[in-house]
Structures are given as structure tokens and as C-alpha cells.
Design a protein around this motif. Structure first.
Motif, PDB file in Angstrom:
ATOM      1  N   ARG A  14       7.525  -8.962   6.619  1.00  0.00           N
ATOM      2  CA  ARG A  14       6.680  -8.255   5.652  1.00  0.00           C
ATOM      3  C   ARG A  14       5.934  -7.114   6.328  1.00  0.00           C
ATOM      4  O   ARG A  14       5.856  -5.998   5.796  1.00  0.00           O
ATOM      5  CB  ARG A  14       5.690  -9.215   4.988  1.00  0.00           C
ATOM      6  N   ARG A  18       6.364  -3.180   5.768  1.00  0.00           N
ATOM      7  CA  ARG A  18       5.195  -2.406   5.333  1.00  0.00           C
ATOM      8  C   ARG A  18       5.002  -1.180   6.213  1.00  0.00           C
ATOM      9  O   ARG A  18       4.763  -0.069   5.705  1.00  0.00           O
ATOM     10  CB  ARG A  18       3.954  -3.304   5.368  1.00  0.00           C
ATOM     11  N   ILE A 164      10.390  -9.232  -0.535  1.00  0.00           N
ATOM     12  CA  ILE A 164       9.175  -9.242  -1.346  1.00  0.00           C
ATOM     13  C   ILE A 164       8.327  -8.018  -1.043  1.00  0.00           C
ATOM     14  O   ILE A 164       7.803  -7.362  -1.959  1.00  0.00           O
ATOM     15  CB  ILE A 164       8.391 -10.551  -1.103  1.00  0.00           C
ATOM     16  N   GLU A 165       8.189  -7.663   0.213  1.00  0.00           N
ATOM     17  CA  GLU A 165       7.418  -6.480   0.569  1.00  0.00           C
ATOM     18  C   GLU A 165       8.090  -5.212   0.041  1.00  0.00           C
ATOM     19  O   GLU A 165       7.423  -4.299  -0.451  1.00  0.00           O
ATOM     20  CB  GLU A 165       7.265  -6.391   2.085  1.00  0.00           C
ATOM     21  N   ASP A 168       7.557  -4.824  -3.686  1.00  0.00           N
ATOM     22  CA  ASP A 168       6.156  -4.470  -3.918  1.00  0.00           C
ATOM     23  C   ASP A 168       5.928  -2.984  -3.697  1.00  0.00           C
ATOM     24  O   ASP A 168       5.322  -2.299  -4.535  1.00  0.00           O
ATOM     25  CB  ASP A 168       5.271  -5.294  -2.975  1.00  0.00           C
ATOM     26  N   LYS A 169       6.413  -2.454  -2.587  1.00  0.00           N
ATOM     27  CA  LYS A 169       6.150  -1.049  -2.271  1.00  0.00           C
ATOM     28  C   LYS A 169       6.929  -0.107  -3.185  1.00  0.00           C
ATOM     29  O   LYS A 169       6.442   0.981  -3.534  1.00  0.00           O
ATOM     30  CB  LYS A 169       6.487  -0.772  -0.809  1.00  0.00           C
ATOM     31  N   THR A 171       7.586  -0.548  -6.385  1.00  0.00           N
ATOM     32  CA  THR A 171       6.865  -0.452  -7.663  1.00  0.00           C
ATOM     33  C   THR A 171       5.539   0.272  -7.486  1.00  0.00           C
ATOM     34  O   THR A 171       5.111   1.020  -8.372  1.00  0.00           O
ATOM     35  CB  THR A 171       6.613  -1.849  -8.253  1.00  0.00           C
ATOM     36  N   ARG A 172       4.882   0.088  -6.357  1.00  0.00           N
ATOM     37  CA  ARG A 172       3.589   0.750  -6.150  1.00  0.00           C
ATOM     38  C   ARG A 172       3.738   2.270  -6.109  1.00  0.00           C
ATOM     39  O   ARG A 172       2.972   2.993  -6.735  1.00  0.00           O
ATOM     40  CB  ARG A 172       2.934   0.252  -4.861  1.00  0.00           C
ATOM     41  N   GLN A 295       3.845  -6.922 -10.659  1.00  0.00           N
ATOM     42  CA  GLN A 295       3.021  -7.168  -9.478  1.00  0.00           C
ATOM     43  C   GLN A 295       2.370  -8.545  -9.544  1.00  0.00           C
ATOM     44  O   GLN A 295       2.304  -9.265  -8.540  1.00  0.00           O
ATOM     45  CB  GLN A 295       1.935  -6.087  -9.365  1.00  0.00           C
ATOM     46  N   LEU A 298       5.072 -11.098  -8.804  1.00  0.00           N
ATOM     47  CA  LEU A 298       5.434 -11.099  -7.385  1.00  0.00           C
ATOM     48  C   LEU A 298       4.357 -11.796  -6.554  1.00  0.00           C
ATOM     49  O   LEU A 298       4.667 -12.558  -5.625  1.00  0.00           O
ATOM     50  CB  LEU A 298       5.640  -9.659  -6.909  1.00  0.00           C
ATOM     51  N   ASN A 299       3.098 -11.537  -6.891  1.00  0.00           N
ATOM     52  CA  ASN A 299       2.008 -12.220  -6.188  1.00  0.00           C
ATOM     53  C   ASN A 299       2.058 -13.722  -6.433  1.00  0.00           C
ATOM     54  O   ASN A 299       1.786 -14.521  -5.519  1.00  0.00           O
ATOM     55  CB  ASN A 299       0.656 -11.657  -6.639  1.00  0.00           C
ATOM     56  N   HIS A 302       4.781 -15.189  -4.297  1.00  0.00           N
ATOM     57  CA  HIS A 302       4.279 -15.325  -2.920  1.00  0.00           C
ATOM     58  C   HIS A 302       3.368 -16.544  -2.788  1.00  0.00           C
ATOM     59  O   HIS A 302       3.482 -17.320  -1.823  1.00  0.00           O
ATOM     60  CB  HIS A 302       3.524 -14.068  -2.508  1.00  0.00           C
TER      61      HIS A 302
END
Length: 326
Positions: A14, A18, A164-165, A168-169, A171-172, A295, A298-299, A302
Motif C-alpha cells: 500500500r 501510494r 486497494i491503494e 483508492d487513488k 477514484t480520488r 470510497q 473500499l474503507n 479494508h
């Protein structure tokens, strides 16, 4: 597999993912800044929003200059998600499980860490070269992992953290452009607007693959559809969700049909939601809201992974039970 080992493998990947994403975000923004008006914050402040650290950034860097953004994302000691700190945490996790990962993985992670810590010659290079080398270093770690680590549970937890990371990035950075940076009506389709969408694709490492897969012009709906729903692009949300679901089934070792647990249910439902939807429907109901819901899912995935595989239940001591009986 010990829970501490699984957790370390998960977080190593992760944090490396990142760091690689942030390095690409900043690298693309450095290039985009050349096409923006002098002193413009256009390509910079959105990176802070995409990282989810706006409150901390405003506290540490009230001026909010482009230099502040780069310093905060790359070097800042008080930012736990800066590139330098991400690599430091990944390296510490790797150090704790050196007996599990391969020698090649450890040596590369250690070299990358010390390059960012003590190599003055590295930090004297132009920013673009620094970011390029960091990004390549992270990508090389993925390659070494995939080439040297057996496809057992160690590799599965490594892949799980990376996916997963990555989802996340993706979509952000899309949400920042689509929701926070919507131009005024007269600017839609303009030169700056198109540059922003090109920079978004480059930030996700998706520009060339988008061009090859789509004959359409670079416009919001096509870009959003590619980054969210494309089934074969490795950074799309749908692709990541498919691999997350597959990986969880392997980790859980379900060999016979049975009632799925909360984790399998959530990962399956989230995958179905993003596999059987159309971009027109997402936009009609609100793309920002759909990304917010993703999001949250996904959280939650996790949290369920952490509760199931990383948290060790501490049994009640015999002394306490004896005393209660007394």
C-alpha cells in the motif's frame, strides 16, 4: 500465515503504491505547470485534495504555493503520506519480515529508502528527474516482487494491498477533477480544460491506453468511463475490484459453496455494482456521490480485512478466570 506478516506485506505494498502514485501526480503537475499562466495554482492544490490531507496542509503551509505543495507531498516530515515517509514505513515493515520476503525485495527497498534519506546528489537533481527515479524505483519493486515471490499467501496479501491503494487513488484523482475542478460553462472544451483531462490520464498512467482503446476526443465522460469501468486497464476501478475479489477468495480458501461472510459479500456486491453499471447512469445520479459511496465501500473492505486477518484476539488469562470463579 502469522497476522503480523500478512499485515506487513499488505502495508508494504500500500505504501509503495501510494508513493508511486504521488510521484506520478507531482511529476505530471510539474509538466502541466509549464502550460498554465505564471504563478497559477491550477495544477497544484488539487493534488492536496486528492491525497486527502488538505487540513494538515493548510495548517503547515498556509501560503499554499506550488513549492509548498511539492515540499508537503515529497519531503514533509509531518505529513505521514509524503513520499519519503511512505517509503520509510514500507522499509520498516519489510525489515520486520525479512525472513519472509525475498533478498532481492529487501535489497531494493533498502536502497530506495537510503536514496531518499541520505543521498544529497539525488536531491540536487531537477525535480522531474527525482520524481521519475522514485516512480521507477516503486515500479521496479513491483516487478521484483512478482518475479521472485512465490504465489502463496504472501504474494496474495501483497497484491491485495497494492490493488486497494490503486483503486483508492484512481477514484480520488478523478473526483478532484470532475467535482472540484469543473470549469465554468464557457471553459468546457477549452484548451485548459483539455490539458487538465490529459494530465488526469497521465496522472493515472492511462493516457496511451486510453488513446488506443478509444477513438473519441478526450472529454469527461469518456475519461471517467475508462478510469472507472474499463475491464482490462490495470488501474481502473473495475479491474482492481475484480482482482481484489479473486484474491480474497484465494486467501479465504473457500473450496465448497457456502454462505459468504461479510467480507466476501461486500467485495462481491461492490464488484457487481461497478461491473454492471453504465457511465451515463453514474453521471445522471451524480459521479461525485458514486465515488464517495465507493470510497466508503473500499474503507469498509479494508476494515473487514484488518479485523479478520490482522487483529489477533487476546484470550482471557487463566488468572482472571480463576479469580472470577473464586
Amino acid at each position: 500465515m502469522l497476522s503480523r506478516v500478512a499485515e506487513s506485506l499488505y502495508w508494504i505494498n500500500r505504501y509503495v503504491e501510494r508513493a508511486e502514485n504521488i510521484s506520478r501526480f507531482v511529476e505530471v503537475s510539474e509538466a502541466m505547470a509549464l502550460d498554465c499562466p505564471p504563478g497559477s495554482a491550477e495544477p497544484w492544490l488539487p493534488l492536496i485534495d486528492a491525497s486527502g490531507d488538505r487540513e494538515l496542509f493548510d495548517k503547515l503551509c498556509p501560503a499554499g504555493s506550488p513549492t509548498d505543495v511539492v515540499q508537503f507531498l515529497v519531503h514533509e516530515a509531518e505529513n505521514p503520506n509524503s513520499i519519503v515517509n511512505c517509503i520509510a514505513v514500507a522499509r520498516e515493515n519489510a525489515r520486520q519480515i525479512r525472513e519472509v520476503i525475498t533478498t532481492e525485495m529487501w535489497e531494493h527497498m533498502n536502497d530506495l529508502y537510503w536514496t531518499l534519506q541520505e543521498n544529497e546528489a539525488f536531491w540536487r537533481k531537477p525535480p522531474q528527474e527525482q520524481l521519475h527515479e522514485i516512480r521507477r524505483g516503486c515500479q521496479l519493486f513491483y516487478g521484483i516482487t512478482d518475479a521472485t515471490l512465490s504465489r502463496d499467501l504472501s504474494w496474495q496479501f501483497s497484491r491485495l494491498g497494492r490493488l486497494i491503494e490503486r483503486a483508492d487513488k484512481t477514484t480520488r484523482i478523478l473526483d478532484v477533477k470532475y467535482f472540484l475542478l469543473l470549469p465554468s460553462p464557457e471553459e468546457v472544451g477549452g484548451v485548459l480544460d483539455e490539458l487538465q483531462w490529459i494530465s488526469l490520464l497521465r496522472s493515472a498512467g492511462a493516457y496511451q491506453m486510453f488513446r488506443q482503446s478509444s477513438q473519441r476526443a478526450i472529454e469527461p465522460k469518456a475519461v471517467a468511463a475508462f478510469l472507472l469501468l474499463d475491464p482490462v486497464f490495470p488501474r481502473s476501478v473495475r479491474y482492481c475490484l475484480e482482482r481484489i475479489h479473486d484474491t480474497l477468495r484465494i486467501v479465504q480458501g473457500r473450496s465448497v459453496p457456502g454462505a459468504p461472510d461479510a467480507l466476501e459479500c461486500l467485495s462481491g456486491l461492490t464488484l457487481a455494482r461497478w461491473s454492471y453499471t453504465r457511465i451515463d447512469d453514474l453521471i445522471a445520479t451524480g459521479l461525485h456521490e458514486a465515488i464517495d459511496a465507493f470510497q466508503s465501500d473500499l474503507n469498509a473492505i479494508h476494515d473487514l480485512i484488518e479485523a479478520r486477518y490482522f487483529e489477533v484476539a487476546i484470550p482471557a488469562s487463566s488468572d482472571s478466570s480463576d479469580s472470577s470463579d473464586a
